[in-house]
Design a protein around this motif. Sequence first.
Motif, PDB file in Angstrom:
ATOM      1  N   ASN A  73       0.851  -1.214  -0.147  1.00  0.00           N
ATOM      2  CA  ASN A  73      -0.050  -0.026   0.044  1.00  0.00           C
ATOM      3  C   ASN A  73       0.858   1.244  -0.134  1.00  0.00           C
TER       4      ASN A  73
ATOM      5  N   GLN B 263       3.289   9.627   6.510  1.00  0.00           N
ATOM      6  CA  GLN B 263       3.208   8.215   5.967  1.00  0.00           C
ATOM      7  C   GLN B 263       3.961   7.135   6.514  1.00  0.00           C
TER       8      GLN B 263
ATOM      9  N   TYR C 270      10.358   0.632 -11.395  1.00  0.00           N
ATOM     10  CA  TYR C 270      10.015   1.840 -11.858  1.00  0.00           C
ATOM     11  C   TYR C 270      10.493   2.917 -10.715  1.00  0.00           C
TER      12      TYR C 270
ATOM     13  N   ILE D 206       2.109   4.971 -19.200  1.00  0.00           N
ATOM     14  CA  ILE D 206       1.639   3.608 -19.924  1.00  0.00           C
ATOM     15  C   ILE D 206       1.134   3.759 -21.295  1.00  0.00           C
TER      16      ILE D 206
ATOM     17  N   ASP E 243      -6.426  -1.377  -6.070  1.00  0.00           N
ATOM     18  CA  ASP E 243      -6.062  -2.471  -5.111  1.00  0.00           C
ATOM     19  C   ASP E 243      -5.642  -1.940  -3.983  1.00  0.00           C
ATOM     20  N   GLY E 244      -6.375  -1.968  -2.724  1.00  0.00           N
ATOM     21  CA  GLY E 244      -5.892  -1.499  -1.652  1.00  0.00           C
ATOM     22  C   GLY E 244      -5.629  -0.008  -1.835  1.00  0.00           C
ATOM     23  N   GLU E 245      -4.431   0.280  -1.635  1.00  0.00           N
ATOM     24  CA  GLU E 245      -4.049   1.849  -1.916  1.00  0.00           C
ATOM     25  C   GLU E 245      -3.190   2.062  -2.780  1.00  0.00           C
ATOM     26  N   ASN E 246      -3.346   0.990  -3.914  1.00  0.00           N
ATOM     27  CA  ASN E 246      -2.781   1.430  -5.025  1.00  0.00           C
ATOM     28  C   ASN E 246      -3.649   1.506  -6.362  1.00  0.00           C
TER      29      ASN E 246
ATOM     30  N   VAL F 247      -2.735  -0.643 -13.215  1.00  0.00           N
ATOM     31  CA  VAL F 247      -3.233  -0.479 -14.544  1.00  0.00           C
ATOM     32  C   VAL F 247      -3.365  -1.869 -15.120  1.00  0.00           C
TER      33      VAL F 247
ATOM     34  N   LYS G 144      -3.741  -4.513 -18.622  1.00  0.00           N
ATOM     35  CA  LYS G 144      -3.774  -4.590 -19.846  1.00  0.00           C
ATOM     36  C   LYS G 144      -4.317  -6.117 -20.148  1.00  0.00           C
TER      37      LYS G 144
ATOM     38  N   PHE H 236       1.032  -2.322 -14.590  1.00  0.00           N
ATOM     39  CA  PHE H 236       1.766  -1.284 -13.638  1.00  0.00           C
ATOM     40  C   PHE H 236       0.924  -1.015 -12.413  1.00  0.00           C
ATOM     41  N   ARG H 237       1.658  -0.759 -11.132  1.00  0.00           N
ATOM     42  CA  ARG H 237       1.050  -0.385  -9.962  1.00  0.00           C
ATOM     43  C   ARG H 237       1.689   0.449  -9.387  1.00  0.00           C
ATOM     44  N   ILE H 238       0.983   1.466  -8.570  1.00  0.00           N
ATOM     45  CA  ILE H 238       1.650   2.534  -7.890  1.00  0.00           C
ATOM     46  C   ILE H 238       0.735   2.821  -6.714  1.00  0.00           C
ATOM     47  N   PRO H 239       1.324   3.060  -5.648  1.00  0.00           N
ATOM     48  CA  PRO H 239       0.558   3.722  -4.410  1.00  0.00           C
ATOM     49  C   PRO H 239      -0.133   5.212  -4.847  1.00  0.00           C
TER      50      PRO H 239
ATOM     51  N   HIS I 196      -0.527   7.546  -2.918  1.00  0.00           N
ATOM     52  CA  HIS I 196       0.097   8.792  -2.351  1.00  0.00           C
ATOM     53  C   HIS I 196       1.313   9.425  -3.151  1.00  0.00           C
ATOM     54  N   ASN I 197       1.634   8.626  -4.010  1.00  0.00           N
ATOM     55  CA  ASN I 197       3.016   9.096  -5.110  1.00  0.00           C
ATOM     56  C   ASN I 197       2.114   9.792  -6.153  1.00  0.00           C
TER      57      ASN I 197
END
Lengths: 97, 342
Positions: free
Chosen positions: A29, A47, A88, A96, B20-23, B26, B28, B34-37, B39-40
Motif C-alpha cells: 500500500n 506516511q 520503476y 503507460i 487494489d488497496g491503496e494502489n 493499470v 492490460k 503497472f501498480r503504484i501507491p 500517495h505518490n
Amino acid sequence: MMVLITYDVETATAAGKRRLRQVAKHCLNYGQRVQNSVFECLVDPVQFKQLKATLEKTIDPSKDSLRYYMLGSNWKNRVEHVGAKETYDPEGLLFIE
Amino acid sequence: MRKLLNTLYITAPDSYLARDGENVVVRKEDQIAFRIPIHNLESIIMFGYAGASPSFMHLCMERGVSVSFLQENGKYLGSVVGNVKGNVLLRRRQYRMADGPEAVTLASRFVFAKIANSRTVLRRALRDHEESIMSENVVRSSDFLKRYMRRVLASATLDDVRGVEGDAARRYFSSFNELILTDKEHFCMRGRNRRPPLDRVNAMLSFLYALLRTDVQSALETVGLDPAVGFLHRDRPGRQSLALDLMEELRGYMVDRLVLSLINRKQINPKDFLFKENGAVLLKPDLKKELIASWQKRKHEEIRHPFLKEKIALGLLPYAQALLLARYIRGDLDDYPPFLWK
C-alpha cells in the motif's frame, strides 16, 4: 524520502503465514515490491509513521523482524539495480502506452 | 509550499484502471501492467479510451487526486475530482467579483502578465540568438507589446481588455516564426490556429496547452475556487473560464518556450506528424510521449517564485497562482500578483 523495508516473518504456523500476507499487503500500500520481502517506499514522514505503526502491530516481535533503511531524498545515488525484475522510478516519467 | 507529486499518463487505449488497496493498478489484457501507491500521485491523465473502475475513482476522489480525460489529440474532455474544497463563502465572493468592477481589474492583471511574459519570450530569444534572428521585426513586436501592456492597465471595460489581448496575441504570434532557428522549412508557423491546428508548431502548442490546462484546473479546485466562473473569459456552459483566465499568464513561460527550445535543439523529428485531408496536423504517438516527457521534466525544475520569494518546482506554479488568486478574492491581498517572468 525513500525508505527500504525488509522483513522476515516466520511461516511455520498458519498464524505466521497470515502475518506474512498482512505485512506484504501493508508494504504494498505504501511502496513498490522490488524483491520477495523487500519494498521501496517513497513516503513523507507522516506516511512513514503510519506505515511503521501498522507493520509493528501486525508482526510478532518474538518471531519476526523488520528492518528500515532510510535512503533520504537523494536515494537515486544510493540504489543500483542489476538483473531481472525491472522496477520503476516513482519520481520519474510514469507513462503507460 | 507543498511537494510536487508525480503524474501518471495513460495513452494505451486498451488499458483499464482499477483499485487494489491503496494502489492504482493499470491492467492490460487482464494482466497487471503497472501498480503504484496513490500517495505518490498528484494527478492521472488518460488519453483516448482507457477505462476506469468506480472504486478506482473513489480512491482518487478521497485522496484528492484528479483524474482527467483527454481525447487522443489532447483535447480536454473533463475530469473527476472529489468534493470541492475551500468554502462556499470564497466561491460566493468569486461570483460577486465576476459580476462587479473587480472583474476588469483581474482580467487586466491576467492579460498584462500574458503580454509581459510573451514579450519576455521574444526578448530572451533576441538576447540569446542575436546573430541568427531577423531582429528588426521581433524588436518591433516587442515594442508593440510594451505599448499594449500600458494600454491594458488603462482599460476601463472588459471589452477593452479583450480587444487589447487579441491584438497583442496576433502581434506576438506573427513574430513567433522568427524565433524558430532550425529546420524552418518544416517548422513554419503563420500565426496561431487551432481546432484543428494547421501546422506542426500549432499542433505542439495545442497539445501542451491542454496539459497545462489540466494542471491549472486542478490547482483551482484544490484551493476551492470554481474553475467555471471567470473574469476575462465569458461564462459559457461547459467552459472552464477561470482555468482559461489563469492559464493566460503561464502560456508563454511554461509552454511556448518549451516548444521553441525543443524545436531549436532539434529534439523534434518533423516526420512525427500526421497530415489530414482537412489540413489538420496531428501528433504521432512517439512525439506525444516525447512532449509529455519534456513537460514532466520541465515541471520538476526549480524556480524562485517572484512574489512568494520561495523556491518551488515549476509544476507548482499553477497552484501558487491559484493560491494567490484565492487570497485576493478572500480579501487577504490588496491586489492579485500575476506571475511575471523576468
